[in-house]
Write a protein that holds these residues in place. Structure first.
Motif, PDB file in Angstrom:
ATOM      1  N   GLY A  97       0.809  -1.216   0.000  1.00 45.49           N
ATOM      2  CA  GLY A  97       0.000   0.000   0.000  1.00 45.49           C
ATOM      3  C   GLY A  97       0.840   1.262   0.000  1.00 45.49           C
ATOM      4  N   PHE A  98       1.838   1.299   0.868  1.00 45.59           N
ATOM      5  CA  PHE A  98       2.682   2.500   0.918  1.00 45.59           C
ATOM      6  C   PHE A  98       3.501   2.658  -0.354  1.00 45.59           C
ATOM      7  CE2 PHE A  98       2.033   2.459   5.632  1.00 45.59           C
ATOM      8  CZ  PHE A  98       1.527   3.750   5.724  1.00 45.59           C
ATOM      9  N   ALA A  99       3.935   1.551  -0.947  1.00 51.38           N
ATOM     10  CA  ALA A  99       4.655   1.633  -2.226  1.00 51.38           C
ATOM     11  C   ALA A  99       3.737   2.195  -3.314  1.00 51.38           C
ATOM     12  CB  ALA A  99       5.187   0.262  -2.627  1.00 51.38           C
ATOM     13  N   ALA A 100       2.483   1.744  -3.319  1.00 47.93           N
ATOM     14  CA  ALA A 100       1.522   2.247  -4.310  1.00 47.93           C
ATOM     15  C   ALA A 100       1.272   3.742  -4.147  1.00 47.93           C
ATOM     16  CB  ALA A 100       0.206   1.474  -4.201  1.00 47.93           C
ATOM     17  N   MET A 101       1.370   4.236  -2.895  1.00 44.60           N
ATOM     18  CA  MET A 101       1.168   5.660  -2.623  1.00 44.60           C
ATOM     19  C   MET A 101       2.457   6.457  -2.806  1.00 44.60           C
ATOM     20  SD  MET A 101      -2.031   5.847  -1.890  1.00 44.60           S
ATOM     21  CE  MET A 101      -2.698   4.308  -2.481  1.00 44.60           C
ATOM     22  N   GLY A 102       3.573   5.776  -3.071  1.00 46.33           N
ATOM     23  CA  GLY A 102       4.844   6.456  -3.307  1.00 46.33           C
ATOM     24  C   GLY A 102       5.549   6.936  -2.050  1.00 46.33           C
ATOM     25  N   PHE A 103       5.268   6.301  -0.909  1.00 48.36           N
ATOM     26  CA  PHE A 103       5.872   6.706   0.363  1.00 48.36           C
ATOM     27  C   PHE A 103       7.298   6.192   0.492  1.00 48.36           C
ATOM     28  CE2 PHE A 103       1.856   8.177   1.528  1.00 48.36           C
ATOM     29  CZ  PHE A 103       1.791   8.591   2.845  1.00 48.36           C
ATOM     30  N   SER A 104       8.163   7.021   1.051  1.00 45.85           N
ATOM     31  CA  SER A 104       9.515   6.597   1.423  1.00 45.85           C
ATOM     32  C   SER A 104       9.462   5.993   2.828  1.00 45.85           C
ATOM     33  CB  SER A 104      10.471   7.797   1.430  1.00 45.85           C
ATOM     34  OG  SER A 104      10.132   8.673   2.500  1.00 45.85           O
ATOM     35  N   ALA A 105      10.539   5.340   3.242  1.00 46.71           N
ATOM     36  CA  ALA A 105      10.603   4.763   4.591  1.00 46.71           C
ATOM     37  C   ALA A 105      10.417   5.853   5.650  1.00 46.71           C
ATOM     38  CB  ALA A 105      11.922   4.029   4.800  1.00 46.71           C
ATOM     39  N   GLN A 106      10.983   7.028   5.422  1.00 45.70           N
ATOM     40  CA  GLN A 106      10.850   8.130   6.372  1.00 45.70           C
ATOM     41  C   GLN A 106       9.399   8.628   6.444  1.00 45.70           C
ATOM     42  OE1 GLN A 106      13.178   8.078   3.908  1.00 45.70           O
ATOM     43  NE2 GLN A 106      15.011   7.664   5.105  1.00 45.70           N
ATOM     44  N   GLN A 107       8.727   8.661   5.311  1.00 48.12           N
ATOM     45  CA  GLN A 107       7.327   9.087   5.296  1.00 48.12           C
ATOM     46  C   GLN A 107       6.434   8.061   6.006  1.00 48.12           C
ATOM     47  OE1 GLN A 107       7.280   9.626   0.996  1.00 48.12           O
ATOM     48  NE2 GLN A 107       6.645  11.765   1.294  1.00 48.12           N
ATOM     49  N   ILE A 108       6.748   6.775   5.861  1.00 53.46           N
ATOM     50  CA  ILE A 108       5.993   5.734   6.564  1.00 53.46           C
ATOM     51  C   ILE A 108       6.183   5.895   8.063  1.00 53.46           C
ATOM     52  CG2 ILE A 108       5.736   3.251   6.946  1.00 53.46           C
ATOM     53  CD1 ILE A 108       6.665   2.901   3.979  1.00 53.46           C
ATOM     54  N   ASP A 109       7.430   6.111   8.497  1.00 51.93           N
ATOM     55  CA  ASP A 109       7.696   6.336   9.927  1.00 51.93           C
ATOM     56  C   ASP A 109       6.893   7.529  10.437  1.00 51.93           C
ATOM     57  OD1 ASP A 109       9.446   4.197  10.201  1.00 51.93           O
ATOM     58  OD2 ASP A 109      11.240   5.432   9.919  1.00 51.93           O
ATOM     59  N   ALA A 110       6.908   8.623   9.697  1.00 56.50           N
ATOM     60  CA  ALA A 110       6.196   9.829  10.105  1.00 56.50           C
ATOM     61  C   ALA A 110       4.685   9.578  10.149  1.00 56.50           C
ATOM     62  CB  ALA A 110       6.506  10.987   9.157  1.00 56.50           C
ATOM     63  N   PHE A 111       4.173   8.805   9.194  1.00 51.95           N
ATOM     64  CA  PHE A 111       2.748   8.481   9.177  1.00 51.95           C
ATOM     65  C   PHE A 111       2.369   7.709  10.434  1.00 51.95           C
ATOM     66  CE2 PHE A 111      -0.897   5.841   8.332  1.00 51.95           C
ATOM     67  CZ  PHE A 111      -1.755   6.665   7.642  1.00 51.95           C
ATOM     68  N   PHE A 112       3.149   6.680  10.771  1.00 54.07           N
ATOM     69  CA  PHE A 112       2.838   5.878  11.956  1.00 54.07           C
ATOM     70  C   PHE A 112       3.027   6.679  13.242  1.00 54.07           C
ATOM     71  CE2 PHE A 112       2.354   2.308   9.227  1.00 54.07           C
ATOM     72  CZ  PHE A 112       1.628   1.371   9.956  1.00 54.07           C
ATOM     73  N   GLN A 113       4.017   7.570  13.286  1.00 57.88           N
ATOM     74  CA  GLN A 113       4.196   8.436  14.461  1.00 57.88           C
ATOM     75  C   GLN A 113       2.962   9.304  14.654  1.00 57.88           C
ATOM     76  OE1 GLN A 113       6.493   8.768  16.762  1.00 57.88           O
ATOM     77  NE2 GLN A 113       8.303   7.760  15.982  1.00 57.88           N
ATOM     78  N   ALA A 114       2.488   9.903  13.563  1.00 59.47           N
ATOM     79  CA  ALA A 114       1.320  10.782  13.659  1.00 59.47           C
ATOM     80  C   ALA A 114       0.072   9.977  14.020  1.00 59.47           C
ATOM     81  CB  ALA A 114       1.118  11.514  12.321  1.00 59.47           C
ATOM     82  N   ALA A 115      -0.085   8.798  13.453  1.00 60.14           N
ATOM     83  CA  ALA A 115      -1.236   7.960  13.752  1.00 60.14           C
ATOM     84  C   ALA A 115      -1.237   7.537  15.214  1.00 60.14           C
ATOM     85  CB  ALA A 115      -1.261   6.734  12.849  1.00 60.14           C
ATOM     86  N   ALA A 116      -0.076   7.221  15.745  1.00 59.86           N
ATOM     87  CA  ALA A 116       0.022   6.790  17.144  1.00 59.86           C
ATOM     88  C   ALA A 116      -0.398   7.898  18.115  1.00 59.86           C
ATOM     89  CB  ALA A 116       1.445   6.329  17.457  1.00 59.86           C
ATOM     90  N   ALA A 117      -0.287   9.138  17.681  1.00 61.24           N
ATOM     91  CA  ALA A 117      -0.641  10.269  18.543  1.00 61.24           C
ATOM     92  C   ALA A 117      -2.156  10.535  18.562  1.00 61.24           C
ATOM     93  CB  ALA A 117       0.094  11.527  18.078  1.00 61.24           C
ATOM     94  N   LEU A 118      -2.896   9.872  17.713  1.00 58.01           N
ATOM     95  CA  LEU A 118      -4.349  10.095  17.622  1.00 58.01           C
ATOM     96  C   LEU A 118      -5.097   9.296  18.670  1.00 58.01           C
ATOM     97  CD1 LEU A 118      -4.797  10.106  13.759  1.00 58.01           C
ATOM     98  CD2 LEU A 118      -4.733  12.072  15.283  1.00 58.01           C
TER      99      LEU A 118
END
Length: 118
Positions: A97-118
Motif C-alpha cells: 500500500g505505501f509503495a503504491a502511494m509512493g511513500f519513502s521509509a521516512q514518510q511511513i515512519d512519520a505516518f505511523f508516528q502521527a497515527a500513534a498520537a491520535l
C-alpha cells in the motif's frame, strides 16, 4: 529495537538496546550524556489501531485514495483492510500500500508516528 533494563537494589542502573547486528548496547544510568542521547532517539512505531490508521489517512487526505486502491486489490487485502484491529508497519500489505502511494521509509515512519498520537 527491544530494550531491557538492569536493576540494582530496585533502581534502574542501566538500559540495554538490542541492535540489528545481534549485539546489545548499554546506556548507563550514571552517564547522563549517554542516557540523554538514548532517550532522545526517535521511537519507531511498529503498529497502530485501525482507528488511528484510518483517522491518519483522513487527516493526510489519503483516505479516499487508499479506499480506491484497496477496492482494486485481492479479496484477502480487502478483508484485512476492513477487519484488522491493528495495522502493523512492516506487514506485506502495508508495504504494498505505501509503495503504491509512493511513500519513502521516512514518510511511513512519520505516518505511523502521527497515527500513534491520535
Amino acid at each position: 529495537m527491544p530494550y531491557a533494563t538492569r536493576q540494582e537494589d530496585g533502581a534502574i542502573s542501566g538500559i540495554y538496546e538490542q541492535r540489528q547486528d545481534g549485539l546489545a548496547e548499554e546506556y548507563l544510568a550514571g552517564d547522563d550524556a549517554a542516557l540523554l542521547a538514548f532517550l532522545s532517539k526517535p521511537v519507531t512505531v511498529l503498529a497502530v489501531s485501525a482507528r488511528q490508521f484510518k483517522l491518519q489517512l483522513l487527516s493526510a487526505g489519503l483516505l479516499d485514495e487508499v479506499d480506491t486502491w484497496v477496492a482494486q486489490q485481492s479479496r484477502e487485502i480487502q478483508i484485512a483492510y476492513e477487519y484488522s484491529g491493528t495495522f502493523i508497519r512492516d506487514s506485506a500489505m502495508m508495504g504494498e500500500g505505501f509503495a503504491a502511494m509512493g511513500f519513502s521509509a521516512q514518510q511511513i515512519d512519520a505516518f505511523f508516528q502521527a497515527a500513534a498520537a491520535l
